[in-house]
Design an enzyme around this catalytic site. Sequence first.
Site, mmCIF file in Angstrom:
data_model
loop_
_atom_site.group_PDB
_atom_site.id
_atom_site.type_symbol
_atom_site.label_atom_id
_atom_site.label_comp_id
_atom_site.label_asym_id
_atom_site.label_seq_id
_atom_site.Cartn_x
_atom_site.Cartn_y
_atom_site.Cartn_z
ATOM 1 N N GLU A 193 17.678 -16.096 -10.824
ATOM 2 C CA GLU A 193 17.270 -14.701 -10.977
ATOM 3 C C GLU A 193 16.544 -14.493 -12.318
ATOM 4 O OE1 GLU A 193 16.701 -12.251 -9.408
ATOM 5 O OE2 GLU A 193 16.824 -10.521 -10.731
ATOM 6 N N ASN A 225 -1.054 1.160 6.035
ATOM 7 C CA ASN A 225 -0.225 0.164 5.348
ATOM 8 C C ASN A 225 0.255 -0.796 6.418
ATOM 9 O OD1 ASN A 225 1.645 -1.277 3.868
ATOM 10 N ND2 ASN A 225 3.126 0.391 3.704
ATOM 11 N N GLY A 226 0.018 -2.090 6.218
ATOM 12 C CA GLY A 226 0.433 -3.073 7.224
ATOM 13 C C GLY A 226 -0.713 -4.024 7.514
ATOM 14 N N TRP A 257 -3.297 -2.486 -1.570
ATOM 15 C CA TRP A 257 -2.910 -3.800 -2.100
ATOM 16 C C TRP A 257 -3.606 -4.790 -1.177
ATOM 17 C CZ3 TRP A 257 0.356 -8.115 -0.973
ATOM 18 C CH2 TRP A 257 0.871 -8.770 -2.087
ATOM 19 N N GLU A 288 7.839 -13.152 -13.120
ATOM 20 C CA GLU A 288 7.115 -12.069 -12.440
ATOM 21 C C GLU A 288 6.543 -11.018 -13.389
ATOM 22 O OE1 GLU A 288 9.208 -9.692 -9.499
ATOM 23 O OE2 GLU A 288 11.053 -9.754 -10.650
ATOM 24 N N HIS A 299 17.982 -35.716 -12.434
ATOM 25 C CA HIS A 299 17.320 -36.232 -11.233
ATOM 26 C C HIS A 299 15.832 -35.904 -11.217
ATOM 27 C CE1 HIS A 299 21.164 -37.434 -9.628
ATOM 28 N NE2 HIS A 299 21.644 -36.254 -10.012
ATOM 29 N N ARG A 307 4.501 0.669 -6.219
ATOM 30 C CA ARG A 307 4.485 -0.243 -5.073
ATOM 31 C C ARG A 307 3.493 -1.378 -5.265
ATOM 32 N NH1 ARG A 307 6.705 2.161 -0.544
ATOM 33 N NH2 ARG A 307 5.350 1.110 0.933
ATOM 34 N N LYS A 357 12.710 -13.265 -12.907
ATOM 35 C CA LYS A 357 12.403 -12.059 -13.685
ATOM 36 C C LYS A 357 11.344 -12.381 -14.732
ATOM 37 C CE LYS A 357 13.722 -9.650 -12.002
ATOM 38 N NZ LYS A 357 14.423 -9.261 -10.803
ATOM 39 N N CYS A 410 0.835 -1.207 0.000
ATOM 40 C CA CYS A 410 0.000 0.000 0.000
ATOM 41 C C CYS A 410 0.868 1.256 0.000
ATOM 42 C CB CYS A 410 -0.858 0.031 1.253
ATOM 43 S SG CYS A 410 -1.823 -1.450 1.475
ATOM 44 N N LYS A 431 6.225 -3.733 -4.960
ATOM 45 C CA LYS A 431 7.659 -3.448 -5.006
ATOM 46 C C LYS A 431 8.320 -3.821 -3.695
ATOM 47 C CE LYS A 431 11.542 -1.769 -6.510
ATOM 48 N NZ LYS A 431 12.320 -2.735 -7.305
#
Length: 629
Positions: A502, A113-114, A87, A509, A525, A27, A506, A2, A624
Amino acid sequence: MCGIVGYIGVKEATPVLLKGLKKLEYRGYDSAGIAVLGAGGLEVCKSKGALNKLEEKVSALSAQASQTGGASKKPFGGTLGIGHTRWATHGEPSDINSHPHTDISGKIAVVHNGIIENHRKLKEWLAGRGVVFRSETDTEVIAHLINYYYAGELLVAVQAALKRLEGSYALGIICENDRDHIIAVRKESPLVIGRGGGENLIASDVPALLEYTRDVYYLDDREIAVLSKDKVEFYNEEGERVQKTLSHVDWDAGAAEKGGYEHFMLKEINEQPKALTDTLRPRIIPAGGTGAMASSRSVNLAEIGFDKSWAEARRVVLCACGTAWHAAMVGKYAFEYFARIPSDAEIASEYRYRNPIFNPSDIFIIISQSGETADTLAALRLAKKNGGRVIAITNVLGSTLAREADLVMYTWAGPEIAVASTKAFTTQLMCVYLIALQFGLLRGNLDQAGLDHYIEALEKIPTQAEAVLKSKETIQRFASLCFNKSKVFFIGRLFDYAVSLESALKLKEISYTHSEAFAAGELKHGPIALADESTLVTALCTQEALFDKMDSNIKEVKARGASTVVITYDDVHHFDESADTVFRIPRTPDCFTPMLSVIPCQLYAYYCSVLRGNDPDKPRNLAKSVTVE
Ligand code: M6R
């Protein structure tokens, strides 16, 4: 996560709030809202979806009113207000669940926010006192609690309500009966106060403030700020006044703008040469003097207190989440390689719930772009509690991580706005390499000539990154041929495995392609069962000693119908037969290739995202900075 903004001053608050929220869009959010204290009282407008929906709703309300009322009643015309991008955590994205939330009297508005962990208990308690809840959020309890304690003094009511809250929160609070103040509170969620002339602001992050001021206060945990238009006062949780130091933000406003690029992500990928230079240069002391006075070049790590006492360390623990964890993995290999010291790369969200073994001589390196990731901060606190020496690598000045760690090494990458981390990653790598090299020298595993050799190689990395970026059209063309592949695997060993992880992150996402990374030796395996004609396998092949092994792996997947891409040095032809496509990077010592080999993968992910019609800067479901668990 948020985003919060708040304004008190002489300007109309609404445009300031809407602009501020725009700056916080990166964000991640699914709905937005504002509350403004105008002539008609507390006015709230909330909307599910993108910010333009909120803007349209506010304009429609204003237009409606100007047809029916006079200018004195102009809605959302007040000079005090709060805004929020939400969010969703508790309750689906909807107009009702969007913030600000108001109390039953409709006079107190709160943005949050939280997560309020005890919201169920508080809800029951308030419901027992006649409160009827309108939303499914945890936040609404805060507005009602403040109202419950309100007896004419907003600050007193907020302080009483805070005593009942468990969890994490950054809050912006306004009240119709107190037209001269915004109250801001912080506990484990970031909040910055902007100090202007005749106006003051709050925001979750600095970019939302830059148009108005560069003078900021970073709120500390459990602190309360009371903003009026001419001053800001701070209190601790005991209600005592606190003096805080004003910090000056140096970035120019353009650093947080797209600067002609279509997306922040592309801009940030392209900024890597500069970011790498800015991160490396201040830490290298050139050779100087002649004869008996001659000194060799060295790495200056005074900022993290690097001295002989580090020789007592028996282990390095690197801890982080997401992309920063991949940097930690490279760090682990680098510490083993240069310093021959046992090293672990820990996922912070796992580490915090383990029962890890601590040694007093351990060195903890906690890595986070934002410095606000909840799990990473929990790992930091665990390490501190157990007596470890805690070093933070972060990109954000004044972040919680920077303030709570014993010492800080900054990645001078500049603001990273796109959700997908790019320049933060490569600069985090630069930092861990510098520490590992210096550690190698201290432990006698590296001599001065060796150090010189590696520093020289590091100094070439920014120019080499520039060269890799020149191949962006080749990668764009390649992406246009295979952006719709349904299965994309990245394989590699050691340093290349970290880059594979990585690269897969990328791609998934921002392009929503199902991509996975495998340690190449693990293919047999299990994962090779997935390889078929629909699979694209990108093999990271930048470690000479492992070329033959990698070539066998590539041939194995190719034999099962997969298309293959190889990333290797520009003078290597080892994979000409097995690779369908080769992306090339300039020569550097094998251990440093992650800073270069990741760039084609970042570009590939970016172009796939765009070709699939996504917004790479704002991928679905992602934020973010993950400031809640
Ligand atoms: O701000 P941090 O570096 O602590 O963030 C950690 C992760 O959330 C972050 O790297 C995330 O994985 C990125 N979206 C990756 O691009």
